[in-house]
Design a protein around this motif. Structure first.
Motif, PDB file in Angstrom:
ATOM      1  N   VAL A  62      19.022  54.727  34.291  1.00 20.22           N
ATOM      2  CA  VAL A  62      19.682  53.766  33.409  1.00 20.22           C
ATOM      3  C   VAL A  62      20.513  52.798  34.255  1.00 20.22           C
ATOM      4  CG1 VAL A  62      21.313  53.481  31.498  1.00 20.22           C
ATOM      5  CG2 VAL A  62      19.756  55.449  31.546  1.00 20.22           C
ATOM      6  N   LYS A  63      20.436  51.515  33.945  1.00 24.48           N
ATOM      7  CA  LYS A  63      21.197  50.502  34.667  1.00 24.48           C
ATOM      8  C   LYS A  63      22.457  50.156  33.870  1.00 24.48           C
ATOM      9  CE  LYS A  63      17.951  50.191  37.760  1.00 24.48           C
ATOM     10  NZ  LYS A  63      18.140  50.834  39.078  1.00 24.48           N
ATOM     11  N   MET A  64      23.615  50.312  34.513  1.00 24.69           N
ATOM     12  CA  MET A  64      24.890  50.064  33.845  1.00 24.69           C
ATOM     13  C   MET A  64      24.939  48.668  33.236  1.00 24.69           C
ATOM     14  SD  MET A  64      27.941  51.940  33.807  1.00 24.69           S
ATOM     15  CE  MET A  64      28.256  52.597  35.438  1.00 24.69           C
ATOM     16  N   GLY A  65      24.435  47.689  33.968  1.00 25.27           N
ATOM     17  CA  GLY A  65      24.504  46.317  33.492  1.00 25.27           C
ATOM     18  C   GLY A  65      23.597  46.026  32.328  1.00 25.27           C
ATOM     19  N   LEU A  91      32.067  45.612  32.158  1.00 22.97           N
ATOM     20  CA  LEU A  91      32.615  44.301  31.790  1.00 22.97           C
ATOM     21  C   LEU A  91      33.503  43.718  32.881  1.00 22.97           C
ATOM     22  CD1 LEU A  91      33.459  45.025  28.030  1.00 22.97           C
ATOM     23  CD2 LEU A  91      31.380  44.023  28.993  1.00 22.97           C
ATOM     24  N   ASN A  92      33.212  44.063  34.116  1.00 20.80           N
ATOM     25  CA  ASN A  92      33.925  43.496  35.268  1.00 20.80           C
ATOM     26  C   ASN A  92      35.432  43.727  35.155  1.00 20.80           C
ATOM     27  OD1 ASN A  92      31.434  42.433  36.185  1.00 20.80           O
ATOM     28  ND2 ASN A  92      31.705  40.651  34.865  1.00 20.80           N
ATOM     29  N   GLY A  93      35.811  44.966  34.935  1.00 18.50           N
ATOM     30  CA  GLY A  93      37.211  45.287  34.735  1.00 18.50           C
ATOM     31  C   GLY A  93      38.023  45.225  36.017  1.00 18.50           C
ATOM     32  N   ALA A  94      39.325  45.017  35.836  1.00 19.86           N
ATOM     33  CA  ALA A  94      40.274  45.025  36.953  1.00 19.86           C
ATOM     34  C   ALA A  94      41.576  45.622  36.462  1.00 19.86           C
ATOM     35  CB  ALA A  94      40.501  43.610  37.485  1.00 19.86           C
ATOM     36  N   PRO A 104      42.229  33.711  37.029  1.00 20.72           N
ATOM     37  CA  PRO A 104      40.876  33.770  36.457  1.00 20.72           C
ATOM     38  C   PRO A 104      40.569  35.082  35.750  1.00 20.72           C
ATOM     39  CG  PRO A 104      40.819  33.885  38.870  1.00 20.72           C
ATOM     40  CD  PRO A 104      42.204  33.476  38.486  1.00 20.72           C
ATOM     41  N   ARG A 105      41.303  36.140  36.090  1.00 19.28           N
ATOM     42  CA  ARG A 105      41.035  37.425  35.429  1.00 19.28           C
ATOM     43  C   ARG A 105      41.491  37.431  33.976  1.00 19.28           C
ATOM     44  NH1 ARG A 105      43.741  41.771  39.188  1.00 19.28           N
ATOM     45  NH2 ARG A 105      45.300  40.114  39.332  1.00 19.28           N
ATOM     46  N   THR A 106      42.286  36.449  33.595  1.00 19.92           N
ATOM     47  CA  THR A 106      42.735  36.378  32.193  1.00 19.92           C
ATOM     48  C   THR A 106      41.862  35.441  31.369  1.00 19.92           C
ATOM     49  OG1 THR A 106      44.243  34.495  32.495  1.00 19.92           O
ATOM     50  CG2 THR A 106      45.096  36.709  33.003  1.00 19.92           C
ATOM     51  N   GLN A 107      40.956  34.738  32.029  1.00 14.92           N
ATOM     52  CA  GLN A 107      40.169  33.720  31.343  1.00 14.92           C
ATOM     53  C   GLN A 107      38.846  34.327  30.869  1.00 14.92           C
ATOM     54  OE1 GLN A 107      42.066  30.926  30.997  1.00 14.92           O
ATOM     55  NE2 GLN A 107      43.472  32.193  32.193  1.00 14.92           N
ATOM     56  N   THR A 134      46.864  50.784  29.733  1.00 11.74           N
ATOM     57  CA  THR A 134      46.476  50.996  31.134  1.00 11.74           C
ATOM     58  C   THR A 134      46.388  49.678  31.892  1.00 11.74           C
ATOM     59  OG1 THR A 134      44.121  50.938  30.541  1.00 11.74           O
ATOM     60  CG2 THR A 134      45.183  53.103  30.628  1.00 11.74           C
ATOM     61  N   HIS A 135      46.803  48.590  31.245  1.00 10.03           N
ATOM     62  CA  HIS A 135      46.824  47.265  31.877  1.00 10.03           C
ATOM     63  C   HIS A 135      45.449  46.900  32.435  1.00 10.03           C
ATOM     64  CE1 HIS A 135      51.183  47.623  31.541  1.00 10.03           C
ATOM     65  NE2 HIS A 135      51.101  48.788  32.169  1.00 10.03           N
ATOM     66  N   THR A 136      44.411  47.228  31.665  1.00  3.81           N
ATOM     67  CA  THR A 136      43.049  46.955  32.106  1.00  3.81           C
ATOM     68  C   THR A 136      42.623  45.561  31.681  1.00  3.81           C
ATOM     69  OG1 THR A 136      42.458  49.296  31.986  1.00  3.81           O
ATOM     70  CG2 THR A 136      40.648  47.715  31.997  1.00  3.81           C
ATOM     71  N   LEU A 137      42.170  44.771  32.631  1.00  3.97           N
ATOM     72  CA  LEU A 137      41.656  43.435  32.358  1.00  3.97           C
ATOM     73  C   LEU A 137      40.133  43.483  32.397  1.00  3.97           C
ATOM     74  CD1 LEU A 137      44.039  41.494  34.759  1.00  3.97           C
ATOM     75  CD2 LEU A 137      44.330  41.826  32.298  1.00  3.97           C
ATOM     76  N   LEU A 138      39.497  42.768  31.493  1.00  6.59           N
ATOM     77  CA  LEU A 138      38.045  42.719  31.452  1.00  6.59           C
ATOM     78  C   LEU A 138      37.582  41.293  31.679  1.00  6.59           C
ATOM     79  CD1 LEU A 138      37.364  44.990  28.325  1.00  6.59           C
ATOM     80  CD2 LEU A 138      37.385  45.661  30.740  1.00  6.59           C
ATOM     81  N   GLY A 139      36.468  41.152  32.382  1.00  4.87           N
ATOM     82  CA  GLY A 139      35.949  39.823  32.665  1.00  4.87           C
ATOM     83  C   GLY A 139      34.970  39.313  31.637  1.00  4.87           C
ATOM     84  N   ARG A 140      34.593  40.180  30.701  1.00  6.77           N
ATOM     85  CA  ARG A 140      33.667  39.796  29.625  1.00  6.77           C
ATOM     86  C   ARG A 140      34.196  40.345  28.324  1.00  6.77           C
ATOM     87  NH1 ARG A 140      28.561  42.649  30.969  1.00  6.77           N
ATOM     88  NH2 ARG A 140      28.050  41.941  28.864  1.00  6.77           N
TER      89      ARG A 140
END
Length: 399
Positions: A62-65, A91-94, A104-107, A134-140
């Motif tokens: 299985v591919k995560m993406g 979702l490109n988390g940080a 850019p991580r907030t956009q 948990t202060h998790t940022l997502l890119g999508r």
């Protein structure tokens, strides 16, 4: 109903089911917490997401993406504790807070196609609270659609926190249909030109859902010799066979009308959460090509060395039901009730090892569990193990 963009037909390919975790309650050295994927062409749908699911994905094909949708059956931890880390990975988390509004991580463009998550009341609140605290940022972006039971609040998010910055505002609260024509189901919570998903409550110790994935009708089997004489006689291009294959009527130059073979029902896959009585989903599940049903507890005297001398088949079943679970016999009865073509048993107690492909004692135990289901069901029965992969092939005699 959520409708996506047009999907390429998948009837020429198998739908693949991969079990990422097959344990109940507690993982063991041979079974991870609950999760399985359906691979549908190039996409993957995840059903439940227990702890360490993303580790299991890395061990599988299985591919995560490729994961575009996640369906949660209920919010017990062994079915949902892996969801937040998997979302961050997909979702490109940080991690960490950001102070600058231009970082850019907030956009996140909420108009981008989101990861869709379906589940009962509390799914949205769990995700939102977990990501925010948990202060998790997502890119999508992501979106949560909740299946609301009659006793649930029909509006609201079940949390005082505002939406996460990556959470789409288009999440729906989907009421259970309770009219005379459609009692007790959530029909077509997702639908596109090829696939649809419906659901119904099933009985467990907490609100729980059974999901039914339906493939749209597919072309019937065509016999070219039935059409070629008329096509050649009227000098019609052979490309007309493609239209006939799709079940269309074609009028030839001399007025002859050729009718393509009738379309056949597509495949139906039923994935149940934990349950001691899944009968509310029976009408949706009828004729399933594949049924995934839990079999948490079994009485295996002479096979399982941990069997208690005071236990009986009846006492084990009674204890399983009291905890919201099923035995293999109960799973077999339901498979018979819905006329399923194949049954896969899942969600086993930690006492039942999952290495029956290499361990003789484990093999005997799982064969005993399989045989108990077969006593009530005369179709093929498999016992799931972690990373087991099973294709659902379109049958020529599909009902």
């Amino acid at each position: 109903m959520t409708t996506s963009t047009t999907r390429q037909p998948i009837h020429t390919s198998p739908i693949n089911l991969t079990f990422l975790g097959t344990a109940s309650a507690q993982p063991s050295s041979t079974r991870n917490h609950s999760a399985l994927t359906l691979r549908l062409g190039s996409d993957a749908w995840l059903f439940d997401c227990g702890e360490a699911t993303q580790h299991q994905i890395q061990k599988s094909a299985v591919k995560m993406g490729r994961i575009e949708k996640i369906f949660i059956t209920h919010t017990h931890g062994d079915h949902i504790f892996g969801l937040l880390p998997l979302m961050a990975a997909c979702l490109n988390g940080a991690g960490g807070t950001v102070d600058g509004a231009d970082d850019p991580r907030t956009q996140v463009n909420l108009n981008d196609s989101p990861m869709e998550i379906y589940g009962p009341l509390g799914t949205r609140a769990y995700i939102r609270n977990g990501l925010i605290y948990t202060h998790t940022l997502l890119g999508r972006p992501y979106v949560v659609h909740e299946l609301r039971f009659p006793g649930d609040p029909q509006d609201g998010d079940f949390t005082h926190l505002p939406p996460h910055r990556s959470e789409s505002p288009n999440g729906r609260n989907i009421p259970l249909k309770t009219d005379l024509n459609d009692t007790g189901t959530w029909r077509n919570i997702y639908s596109d030109n090829v696939l649809s998903v419906s659901a119904a409550p099933i009985l467990h110790s907490v609100p729980c859902v059974g999901y039914v994935v339906n493939e749209a009708s597919v072309p019937g089997k065509i016999d070219p010799t039935k059409y070629i004489p008329d096509i050649k006689r009227t000098k019609t291009p052979m490309s007309v066979m493609r239209r006939l294959q799709e079940g269309e009527d074609v009028e030839l130059s001399d007025g002859t009308v050729l009718s393509g073979p009738p379309r056949r029902p597509g495949r139906k896959i039923v994935v149940l959460g934990d349950t001691y009585d899944p009968s509310p989903v029976a009408s949706l599940a009828q004729g399933a090509d594949l049924l995934v049903h839990e079999a948490t507890n079994a009485h295996l005297p002479g096979i399982d060395p941990a069997t208690k001398e005071t236990d009986t088949y009846e006492s084990v079943q009674e204890r399983a039901i009291s905890r919201g679970h099923s035995t293999p016999q109960m799973a077999g009865k339901f498979a018979t009730l819905i006329d399923a073509k194949k049954l896969i048993l899942n969600h086993f107690s930690a006492r039942y090892p999952g290495d029956d492909d290499v361990n003789e004692e484990a093999r005997k135990i799982m064969e005993g569990i399989r045989d108990m289901a077969s006593f009530e069901y005369d179709g093929p029965v498999l016992c799931a193990r972690d990373l087991m992969s099973e294709d659902v092939v379109l049958q020529q005699d599909n009902r």
